[in-house]
Scaffold this active site. Structure first.
Site, short mmCIF file in Angstrom:
data_model
loop_
_atom_site.label_atom_id
_atom_site.label_comp_id
_atom_site.label_asym_id
_atom_site.label_seq_id
_atom_site.Cartn_x
_atom_site.Cartn_y
_atom_site.Cartn_z
N ASP A 98 31.77 32.63 40.73
CA ASP A 98 31.88 33.42 41.96
C ASP A 98 32.06 32.52 43.18
OD1 ASP A 98 31.91 35.73 43.48
OD2 ASP A 98 29.72 35.82 43.68
N ASN A 143 37.20 44.25 38.35
CA ASN A 143 38.14 43.52 39.23
C ASN A 143 39.50 44.19 39.38
OD1 ASN A 143 36.91 40.23 38.20
ND2 ASN A 143 36.39 41.42 40.01
C1 FPP Z 1 35.04 35.62 41.71
O1 FPP Z 1 35.16 35.07 43.01
C2 FPP Z 1 36.08 35.10 40.86
C3 FPP Z 1 37.00 35.86 40.19
C4 FPP Z 1 37.00 37.32 40.28
C5 FPP Z 1 38.07 35.27 39.37
C6 FPP Z 1 37.75 33.99 38.68
C7 FPP Z 1 39.02 33.31 38.40
C8 FPP Z 1 39.22 31.97 38.41
C9 FPP Z 1 38.13 31.01 38.58
C10 FPP Z 1 40.60 31.38 38.24
C11 FPP Z 1 41.38 31.82 37.07
C12 FPP Z 1 40.67 31.69 35.79
C13 FPP Z 1 41.07 30.91 34.75
C14 FPP Z 1 40.30 30.95 33.48
C15 FPP Z 1 42.24 30.05 34.81
P1 FPP Z 1 35.38 36.06 44.23
O2 FPP Z 1 36.84 36.26 44.41
O3 FPP Z 1 34.61 37.32 44.00
O4 FPP Z 1 34.78 35.25 45.41
P2 FPP Z 1 34.04 35.88 46.68
O5 FPP Z 1 32.74 36.45 46.19
O6 FPP Z 1 33.83 34.67 47.56
O7 FPP Z 1 34.96 36.90 47.30
#
Ligand code: FPP
Length: 254
Positions: free
Chosen positions: A15, A63
């Site tokens: 996250d 998501n």
């Molecule tokens: C949450 O951060 C993260 C995600 C929903 C996606 C995770 C994806 C990756 C790390 C990259 C792609 C994955 C791979 C395996 C190549 P957020 O967007 O909710 O962050 P925030 O809470 O700061 O908004």
């Protein structure tokens, strides 16, 4: 000398990509791109320090509700990751599997991930499990539904259903229980991740954002885990006297 305990199965809620980007005046998708680079380092480190299973929460079934452009960017990043990393993953003996609903992904992403799985299928060093369109409650409900259908057809007796039997119906059936669950991004919740499998997991919540996760961060979490005593519902004295003997909390009904 006491052998340091390495968790067999580590799961990570990655996250903070969006906040990492916004703090730098960048688009959220640039945070995800930087997050994908952190994934690469985390996978390599996990394999190097002897973790057998690493499960990453890459995309939850919730998501899909994000803005379309962000979902599309994430799907593209998955394709890039699958294509760019597959040779290296195979060279390192890292087998990739998916939990969740791969069939929900756009064709190009699904195809790239399926190719990655096939290409790395013989890996023996570590299993990298990508949670894609995954929801813990949904996984439990689907297993219950599948068992109900089989019970109605007379193929399963209700009294046969115990924890192991139930787990065999889930998309995580080939993964062991989670030992260590890490979440970056400062929140202290599990967000529908591995609800069944992390029943006895140690939890490690980190304030840093996922793109700032470094190999040393993983090593530190694993060391913290090694210092904990896991009691699986028993007392500390019981655990101490049983140490050295194999102990399975499920067999013990704890
Ligand atoms: C949450 O951060 C993260 C995600 C929903 C996606 C995770 C994806 C990756 C790390 C990259 C792609 C994955 C791979 C395996 C190549 P957020 O967007 O909710 O962050 P925030 O809470 O700061 O908004």
């Amino acid at each position: 000398m006491e052998k340091k305990r390495t968790p067999r199965h580590v799961a990570i809620i990655m996250d903070g990509n969006g906040r990492w980007a916004q703090a730098r005046g960048l688009d959220r998708t640039e945070g995800h791109a930087e997050g994908a680079r952190a994934v690469r380092d985390a996978v390599e480190t996990a394999a190097r320090i002897g973790i057998e299973y690493l499960t990453l929460y890459a995309f939850s079934n919730a998501n899909w509700q994000r803005p379309r452009a962000e979902v599309e960017a994430l799907m593209r990043l998955l394709v890039d990751f699958a294509r760019r990393e597959r040779a290296e993953l195979r060279a390192q003996g890292i087998r990739t599997v998916v939990i969740g609903q791969l069939e929900e992904l756009p064709t190009a992403t699904r195809q790239a991930v399926e190719d990655l799985m096939a290409y790395t299928a013989d890996g023996q060093q570590m299993t990298l499990s990508l949670a894609l369109s995954y929801g813990g409650r949904q996984d439990i409900v689907e297993a219950a539904r599948a068992l109900a259908v089989r019970a109605r057809a007379g193929l399963v007796l209700p009294e046969e259903i115990d924890v192991d039997f139930f787990h065999r119906e889930m998309s995580t059936s080939r993964l062991p229980d989670v030992d260590l669950l890490i979440r970056t991004g400062g929140e202290t919740r599990v967000s529908d991740f591995l609800l069944f499998e992390a029943a006895y997991a140690e939890l490690c919540f980190l304030d840093l954002m996922w793109p700032d996760f470094r190999p040393a961060t993983l090593v530190e979490c694993v060391e913290r885990y090694g210092a904990k005593e896991r009691r699986f519902g028993r007392t500390s004295a019981q655990v101490q006297s049983a140490s050295g003997r194999a102990f399975d909390p499920i067999d013990q009904g704890l």
